[in-house]
Every structure is written in C-alpha cells, then in structure tokens.
Design a protein around this motif. Structure first.
Motif, PDB file in Angstrom:
ATOM      1  N   ARG A   1      -5.246   5.707   5.200  1.00 16.16           N
ATOM      2  CA  ARG A   1      -6.164   4.563   5.174  1.00 16.16           C
ATOM      3  C   ARG A   1      -7.315   4.780   6.148  1.00 16.16           C
TER       4      ARG A   1
ATOM      5  N   VAL B   1      -4.600  10.575  -1.179  1.00 22.08           N
ATOM      6  CA  VAL B   1      -5.035   9.218  -1.518  1.00 22.08           C
ATOM      7  C   VAL B   1      -5.374   9.132  -3.001  1.00 22.08           C
ATOM      8  N   SER B   2      -6.113  10.099  -3.488  1.00 23.35           N
ATOM      9  CA  SER B   2      -6.478  10.104  -4.915  1.00 23.35           C
ATOM     10  C   SER B   2      -5.235  10.173  -5.803  1.00 23.35           C
TER      11      SER B   2
ATOM     12  N   ILE C   1     -10.361   1.591  -5.896  1.00 23.51           N
ATOM     13  CA  ILE C   1      -8.988   1.140  -6.160  1.00 23.51           C
ATOM     14  C   ILE C   1      -8.358   0.569  -4.892  1.00 23.51           C
ATOM     15  N   ALA C   2      -8.546   1.257  -3.779  1.00 29.21           N
ATOM     16  CA  ALA C   2      -7.965   0.789  -2.516  1.00 29.21           C
ATOM     17  C   ALA C   2      -8.560  -0.545  -2.100  1.00 29.21           C
TER      18      ALA C   2
ATOM     19  N   SER D   1       0.825  -1.197   0.000  1.00 33.70           N
ATOM     20  CA  SER D   1       0.000   0.000   0.000  1.00 33.70           C
ATOM     21  C   SER D   1       0.865   1.257   0.000  1.00 33.70           C
TER      22      SER D   1
ATOM     23  N   ALA E   1     -11.039   6.314  -5.701  1.00 33.51           N
ATOM     24  CA  ALA E   1      -9.957   5.977  -4.760  1.00 33.51           C
ATOM     25  C   ALA E   1     -10.385   4.851  -3.826  1.00 33.51           C
TER      26      ALA E   1
ATOM     27  N   LYS F   1      -2.089   9.242  -4.977  1.00 31.88           N
ATOM     28  CA  LYS F   1      -1.276   8.021  -4.849  1.00 31.88           C
ATOM     29  C   LYS F   1      -1.902   6.820  -5.550  1.00 31.88           C
ATOM     30  N   THR F   2      -3.224   6.782  -5.594  1.00 28.41           N
ATOM     31  CA  THR F   2      -3.895   5.649  -6.232  1.00 28.41           C
ATOM     32  C   THR F   2      -4.183   5.894  -7.705  1.00 28.41           C
TER      33      THR F   2
ATOM     34  N   TRP G   1      -5.944  -2.618   0.090  1.00 27.45           N
ATOM     35  CA  TRP G   1      -5.345  -1.631   0.991  1.00 27.45           C
ATOM     36  C   TRP G   1      -6.331  -1.088   1.992  1.00 27.45           C
TER      37      TRP G   1
ATOM     38  N   SER H   1      -7.304  -3.349  -4.380  1.00 28.84           N
ATOM     39  CA  SER H   1      -5.893  -3.625  -4.142  1.00 28.84           C
ATOM     40  C   SER H   1      -5.646  -4.236  -2.772  1.00 28.84           C
TER      41      SER H   1
END
Length: 191
Positions: free
Chosen positions: A136, A169-170, A184-185, A129, A181, A172-173, A190, A188
């Motif tokens: 998170r 977050v947006s 995706i998290a 992550s 986001a 990085k993802t 995360w 993944s």
C-alpha cells in the motif's frame, strides 16, 4: 488559552464550539484547557494522528468523548476506529449532511456511540485489503506520481523490490497495469 472560552456561533442552538485547533498536537492542549464534552477530530489531518489524539484524550481527559470526522478514510481505518479498544465514541463522514455531524455530536455528548450509517456501510461492505502495508505504501507513492527510483530511495528499497511490490499489487488486484491497480485500490478503499 485558559479563562473563559470564546463561544463560536453555530446553526445548532444546543451546540457550542469553544475552540478550534489547527493540528492534532494542539487539540489535546486546548481540550485540557477548555474541558469540552466532545472533541471533534478531523481524520484527514492524518489518520494515525487522529487515533493517537483520541487515545491521549481518553487517558488525560476521560470525561471528554471523541468524534472523528473522516473524508477519505479507508475501510481498514474505519474498522480500526470502530474497535472498542480505541474508545472513539463516534465517527461521521466529512461529505455527508451537516445534520449527521450535529446528530453525532449530540449522541456522543449524551454518552452514546454514533456511527454515520454511510461510513458503517462502507466499512462493512468492503472487502479486506489483500495488500500488505508495504505494498500500500509503494502504491500510494506511485499514485502520487512518484517515479520508481524515488520510491526506492524514500523507502530504502532497491528499484527491483519496488517493481516486485507493484507487480504483486497488480496481481492481487487483478489489474492490467499500475494505473488500473491504483484505480482498483482507490475504489475498494484500500488506498
């Protein structure tokens, strides 16, 4: 508690279930009373509680081995649980075939480690992550539908700081927005 345990029936002739506990806090107490070979711990009752229970059992009842059952555990948690230092003897998926759980119990009872192949693959194949623990935490609350102002209040942050975390977050993802986001998290592992 105490005395002779009531044996619960299972489909597996060689496996006896001697007790159940509604939460992590009672698991250790019952394990000390019944002294089973294996304690099966549901991770979805709280990942930190499951690991803490496993560690406490290792300390207070070293002959007892633990098998974690995870349904929605993140790959980061799976890697942590697999670390030898925690002394978790096995890990199986909640949504897999019952035969995997029985196989896990047998292997762990025999003194071996057992990792559900599907969970191991998930832990090994997922990317680490890129999100910080605070990011998170903010994203998890946002995913639950918590408004930005309430997230700020719950975490003792300013509204601007919460927005900054969500923007990070947006970025990085590679997400287009907060909803993307979250997707995706989750995909993944995360979140």
């Amino acid at each position: 508690m105490g005395g002779k345990p009531e044996i619960l029936r299972t489909e597996e002739e060689d496996i006896e279930v001697v007790a159940g506990a509604p939460g992590h806090d009672q698991t250790v107490t019952r394990a000390l009373s019944y002294r089973p070979d294996v304690v099966v711990i549901d991770v979805d009752g709280g990942q930190n509680g499951a690991l803490g229970t496993s560690q406490e059992l290792t300390t207070r009842l070293p002959e007892c081995r633990t098998l974690l059952v995870a349904g929605s555990a993140t790959p980061d948690f799976l890697r942590l649980a697999l670390a030898l230092a925690l002394r978790v003897a096995g890990l199986v998926g909640k949504n897999g075939p019952c035969a995997i759980l029985a196989q896990g119990v047998r292997k762990v009872a025999a003194g071996e480690r057992f990792i559900d192949p599907q969970l191991a693959l998930r832990a090994l194949c997922s990317a680490e992550s890129p999100l910080t623990s605070r990011e998170r935490e903010v994203l998890r609350l946002a995913a639950d539908g918590t408004p930005t102002r309430e997230i700020a209040e719950r975490l003792a942050l300013s509204v601007g700081t919460v927005r900054n975390h969500l923007n990070a977050v947006s970025r990085k993802t590679g997400a287009r927005n907060r909803i993307d986001a979250i997707r995706i998290a989750r995909e993944s592992g995360w979140l």
